[in-house]
Scaffold this active site. Structure first.
Site, PDB file in Angstrom:
ATOM      1  N   LYS A  87       0.765  -1.294  -0.016  1.00 13.78           N
ATOM      2  CA  LYS A  87      -0.062   0.080   0.161  1.00 13.78           C
ATOM      3  C   LYS A  87       0.978   1.246   0.049  1.00 13.78           C
ATOM      4  O   LYS A  87       0.648   1.901  -0.925  1.00 13.78           O
ATOM      5  CB  LYS A  87      -0.933   0.203   1.247  1.00 13.78           C
ATOM      6  CG  LYS A  87      -1.752   1.100   1.278  1.00 13.78           C
ATOM      7  CD  LYS A  87      -2.726   1.045   2.506  1.00 13.78           C
ATOM      8  CE  LYS A  87      -3.359   2.467   2.741  1.00 13.78           C
ATOM      9  NZ  LYS A  87      -4.291   2.245   3.903  1.00 13.78           N
ATOM     10  N   GLU A 118      10.449  -4.978   4.196  1.00  8.80           N
ATOM     11  CA  GLU A 118      10.468  -6.100   3.762  1.00  8.80           C
ATOM     12  C   GLU A 118      10.364  -6.585   2.311  1.00  8.80           C
ATOM     13  O   GLU A 118      10.843  -7.078   1.642  1.00  8.80           O
ATOM     14  CB  GLU A 118       9.283  -7.051   4.685  1.00  8.80           C
ATOM     15  CG  GLU A 118       9.697  -7.439   6.165  1.00  8.80           C
ATOM     16  CD  GLU A 118       9.260  -6.186   6.895  1.00  8.80           C
ATOM     17  OE1 GLU A 118       9.069  -5.048   6.471  1.00  8.80           O
ATOM     18  OE2 GLU A 118       9.217  -6.357   8.165  1.00  8.80           O
ATOM     19  N   GLY A 149      -4.897  -1.598   5.175  1.00 11.72           N
ATOM     20  CA  GLY A 149      -3.957  -2.939   4.526  1.00 11.72           C
ATOM     21  C   GLY A 149      -4.599  -4.277   4.873  1.00 11.72           C
ATOM     22  O   GLY A 149      -4.638  -5.264   4.137  1.00 11.72           O
ATOM     23  N   ARG A 150      -4.976  -4.530   6.268  1.00 10.87           N
ATOM     24  CA  ARG A 150      -5.669  -5.669   6.755  1.00 10.87           C
ATOM     25  C   ARG A 150      -7.164  -5.837   5.985  1.00 10.87           C
ATOM     26  O   ARG A 150      -7.465  -7.078   6.538  1.00 10.87           O
ATOM     27  CB  ARG A 150      -5.658  -5.710   8.157  1.00 10.87           C
ATOM     28  CG  ARG A 150      -5.985  -4.449   8.920  1.00 10.87           C
ATOM     29  CD  ARG A 150      -5.730  -4.629  10.639  1.00 10.87           C
ATOM     30  NE  ARG A 150      -6.174  -3.729  11.042  1.00 10.87           N
ATOM     31  CZ  ARG A 150      -5.591  -2.400  11.323  1.00 10.87           C
ATOM     32  NH1 ARG A 150      -4.314  -2.207  10.665  1.00 10.87           N
ATOM     33  NH2 ARG A 150      -6.026  -1.601  11.949  1.00 10.87           N
ATOM     34  N   GLU A 206      -4.463  -6.489  15.102  1.00  6.38           N
ATOM     35  CA  GLU A 206      -3.815  -5.220  14.539  1.00  6.38           C
ATOM     36  C   GLU A 206      -4.948  -3.951  14.830  1.00  6.38           C
ATOM     37  O   GLU A 206      -4.745  -2.864  14.969  1.00  6.38           O
ATOM     38  CB  GLU A 206      -3.275  -5.101  13.133  1.00  6.38           C
ATOM     39  CG  GLU A 206      -2.249  -4.023  12.923  1.00  6.38           C
ATOM     40  CD  GLU A 206      -1.695  -4.303  11.479  1.00  6.38           C
ATOM     41  OE1 GLU A 206      -0.345  -4.728  11.676  1.00  6.38           O
ATOM     42  OE2 GLU A 206      -2.192  -4.025  10.445  1.00  6.38           O
ATOM     43  N   HIS A 228      -6.100 -33.062  18.007  1.00  2.00           N
ATOM     44  CA  HIS A 228      -5.065 -33.956  18.364  1.00  2.00           C
ATOM     45  C   HIS A 228      -3.733 -32.846  18.911  1.00  2.00           C
ATOM     46  O   HIS A 228      -2.605 -33.537  19.208  1.00  2.00           O
ATOM     47  CB  HIS A 228      -4.378 -34.629  17.306  1.00  2.00           C
ATOM     48  CG  HIS A 228      -5.406 -35.512  17.064  1.00  2.00           C
ATOM     49  ND1 HIS A 228      -5.764 -37.018  17.639  1.00  2.00           N
ATOM     50  CD2 HIS A 228      -6.565 -35.731  16.110  1.00  2.00           C
ATOM     51  CE1 HIS A 228      -6.698 -37.395  16.930  1.00  2.00           C
ATOM     52  NE2 HIS A 228      -7.323 -36.702  16.099  1.00  2.00           N
ATOM     53  N   LYS A 269       9.690  -0.689  14.128  1.00  2.00           N
ATOM     54  CA  LYS A 269      10.175  -0.537  12.710  1.00  2.00           C
ATOM     55  C   LYS A 269      11.337   0.494  12.952  1.00  2.00           C
ATOM     56  O   LYS A 269      12.512   0.571  12.333  1.00  2.00           O
ATOM     57  CB  LYS A 269       9.020   0.091  11.911  1.00  2.00           C
ATOM     58  CG  LYS A 269       8.411  -0.819  11.341  1.00  2.00           C
ATOM     59  CD  LYS A 269       7.298  -0.313  10.288  1.00  2.00           C
ATOM     60  CE  LYS A 269       5.887  -1.087  10.092  1.00  2.00           C
ATOM     61  NZ  LYS A 269       5.183  -0.425   9.294  1.00  2.00           N
TER      62      LYS A 269
HETATM   63  O1  F6P Z   1       3.222  -2.886   9.815  1.00  2.00           O
HETATM   64  C1  F6P Z   1       2.110  -2.947   9.641  1.00  2.00           C
HETATM   65  C2  F6P Z   1       1.573  -2.442   8.381  1.00  2.00           C
HETATM   66  O2  F6P Z   1       1.458  -1.280   8.214  1.00  2.00           O
HETATM   67  C3  F6P Z   1       0.214  -3.337   8.131  1.00  2.00           C
HETATM   68  O3  F6P Z   1      -0.731  -2.647   8.493  1.00  2.00           O
HETATM   69  C4  F6P Z   1       0.264  -3.629   6.647  1.00  2.00           C
HETATM   70  O4  F6P Z   1      -0.610  -4.504   6.213  1.00  2.00           O
HETATM   71  C5  F6P Z   1       1.520  -4.212   6.469  1.00  2.00           C
HETATM   72  O5  F6P Z   1       2.500  -3.277   7.230  1.00  2.00           O
HETATM   73  C6  F6P Z   1       2.256  -3.737   5.057  1.00  2.00           C
HETATM   74  O6  F6P Z   1       2.022  -2.409   4.496  1.00  2.00           O
HETATM   75  P1  F6P Z   1       2.284  -2.089   3.008  1.00  2.00           P
HETATM   76  O7  F6P Z   1       1.087  -2.658   2.344  1.00  2.00           O
HETATM   77  O8  F6P Z   1       2.275  -0.701   2.989  1.00  2.00           O
HETATM   78  O9  F6P Z   1       3.620  -2.786   2.411  1.00  2.00           O
END
Ligand code: F6P
Length: 545
Positions: free
Chosen positions: A209, A215, A269-270, A355, A386, A514
């Site tokens: 987003k 990452e 995002g979620r 979150e 189990h 972060k």
């Molecule tokens: O670190 C949390 C977050 O902001 C989430 O809310 C989001 O889904 C994820 O990181 C990834 O963010 P992006 O889509 O901006 O890479």
């Protein structure tokens, strides 16, 4: 308009619920069922192909009336209107919360700052359709002219969990494309995935987003380098697509404008799998199945928006959860789908629920004096039986559990499905009834166990029971029913946030880690260490040695 700021514990309903809890807390579900032949009927709802039985909860009619009163006293109805009409209810970020618009009908009119967003939503949907069709039918080809065989989704959090959960959930509907997910900044993750890929036939979808997530950018850069060892800079246009709100950063990364799918800041995002974030889903199962999932969610939205609270599935799910979280002191909830296809469902909901509602400051900025967000966990049945079910049955903690099952299996193996579902029904029955001392003794006597052994074993074989469960029994796992199921949980999150008087749609809590990681990365990569506590300092010295 903003959401109201009402401390739920100051409402008359809360005070009554407290008293009511003291009256009902020792009642056993067994006796509640014994004294009311109509209990199951009373506390079951049927909607489309869903049956929602919440009768195995520690509630009676007055519990439900008081919970409804609570919903009214925190002005839930008004909040739902604001949610759907694009008010900036994510106040700390100044944004609307409109993932519901992504699955609305084209003719609907959903306004953000006075502008109807539906034309834009449908423009992007048309692009998703056109692009995914062309990849699936082989019209779009890789740099050596071969059709694509593999798709890699590069994203994390909401840009990974939704597509990963759904592509697994809808595996039965999948086409020939193999999908892979790279999320962790751990280089072993990306390298393990790359190991299996042919650059000539792989399409990479970078999903972020913000397009600033460490990452995702690290993984995308590593993948780009790997790709360029085999192909040229201009081939990137054929092999990379991007989904983001940040068109500038996408351009910097070098992705062709024709392969860029926008999203909007009013999609969290979620909650974004309904947007172009779901591109990998549409690639894996085809646009029509993706769109059916959206239609299912839209039907669930209408149910939530228009149904009286007393028959409203997500409202009831949320109220029951508040009942256990705030009155019984239950800290966690388990979600157990009886289908292997939903193996990533609770991991997906962990982000959605934790979150969103993992907040300890209310909408006025004060520390809350009551419990908020529940801890979510779970794995599919019967595997979970189990593994951890022992604790749900006989441990000291109260764990309200959702059981999600299907009337029909997808491959139609009746023998297996009957066994699976026998376990599904047996567990909720066992959790509710437990096993009394008398039952244990007579069972042991029937096996001719001697009295001494009976006395020794009985305490361990008694099950208290009285463990609350919801049963969600759906006709079949289809894209449509999956869409509705996800949407129900999304609305449950919303209702709980309204009741707890918190902001459910920001996530400031993930920022500190972060920031510190940025400082520590510099420490790791330079010869000097900056200021840290003695533990962190020693750990860093040990790591760098
Ligand atoms: O670190 C949390 C977050 O902001 C989430 O809310 C989001 O889904 C994820 O990181 C990834 O963010 P992006 O889509 O901006 O890479």
């Amino acid at each position: 308009m903003s959401l109201n700021r009402i401390n739920p514990t100051q409402t008359p309903a809360w005070i009554k619920l407290n008293n009511h809890y003291n009256n009902i807390k020792n009642e056993h579900l067994r006796s509640m069922f014994a004294s009311d032949a109509k209990r199951a009927e009373k506390f079951t709802l049927q909607w489309n192909d869903f049956l929602f039985d919440y009768s195995k909860n520690r509630i009676d009619e007055s519990t439900m009336e008081l919970l409804m009163q609570l919903a009214n006293e925190v002005s839930l109805e008004d909040s739902i209107k604001k949610y759907f009409s694009g008010d900036a209810i994510n106040e700390t970020e100044g944004r609307a919360v409109l993932h519901t618009a992504l699955r609305s009908k084209e003719t609907d009119n959903v306004r953000v700052n006075g502008v109807n967003v539906m034309p834009e939503v449908y423009e992007v949907k048309a692009h998703i359709k056109e692009f995914t069709n062309a990849v699936i039918n082989g019209e779009l080809k890789g740099y050596t002219g071969k059709p694509f065989t593999d798709v890699v989704n590069i994203g994390i959090g909401g840009s990974d969990l939704g597509p990963a959960m759904v592509t697994e959930a809808l595996k039965y509907y999948k086409n020939h494309l193999s999908v892979h997910f790279v999320s962790n900044v751990d280089g072993d993750h990306v390298n393990e995935v790359l190991k299996t890929l042919d650059p000539e036939t792989t399409l990479f979808v970078v999903v972020s987003k913000t397009f600033t997530t460490q990452e995702t950018l690290s993984n995308a850069t590593t993948i780009k380098k790997w790709f360029l060892r085999h192909a040229t800079q201009q081939d990137i246009a054929k092999h990379f697509a991007a989904v983001s709100t940040n068109s500038e950063k996408i351009a910097e990364f070098g992705i062709d404008a024709a392969n860029v799918f926008p999203m909007w800041d009013w999609v969290g995002g979620r909650f974004s799998l309904w947007s172009a974030v779901g591109l990998t889903i549409a690639l894996a199962v085809g646009y029509d199945n993706f769109n059916d999932m959206l239609k299912g969610a839209n039907e669930a939205d209408i149910h939530f928006k228009e149904t009286d609270f007393s028959e409203n599935i997500p409202v009831i799910m949320a109220l029951l959860s508040v009942w256990y979280n705030n009155f019984y002191g239950a800290e966690t909830e388990a979600i157990i789908p009886y289908t292997q296809y939903l193996s990533r469902f609770s991991a997906y909901l962990q982000q959605g629920i934790m979150e969103s509602n993992g907040k300890s400051v209310d909408r006025s900025g004060n520390v809350v004096g009551y419990e908020t967000g529940t801890i979510i966990w779970g794995e599919p049945g019967t595997n979970s039986q189990h593994a951890f079910f022992q604790l749900i049955h006989q441990g000291t903690k109260l764990i309200p559990t959702d059981f999600i099952g299907y009337k029909h299996s997808l491959h139609g193996d009746k023998g297996h499905h009957n066994k699976l579902m026998a376990n599904f029904f047996a567990q909720t029955e066992a959790l509710m009834n437990g096993k009394t001392k008398e039952e244990v003794v007579s069972e042991l006597q029937a096996k001719n166990t001697d009295q001494e052994e009976i006395d020794a074993l009985t305490p361990f074989k008694v099950f208290e029971g009285n463990k609350p469960t919801n049963t969600i029994l759906i006709d079949k796992l289809t894209p449509k029913s999956l869409g509705a199921l996800i949407a129900f949980y999304e609305h449950k999150i919303f209702v709980q946030g309204v009741i707890w008087n918190i902001y459910s749609y920001d996530q400031w809590g993930v920022e500190l880690g972060k920031q510190l990681a940025g400082t520590i990365l510099k420490d790791i990569e330079s010869s000097e260490l900056s200021n840290h506590d003695s533990s962190t300092l020693r750990l860093l010295q040990y790591f760098k040695k």
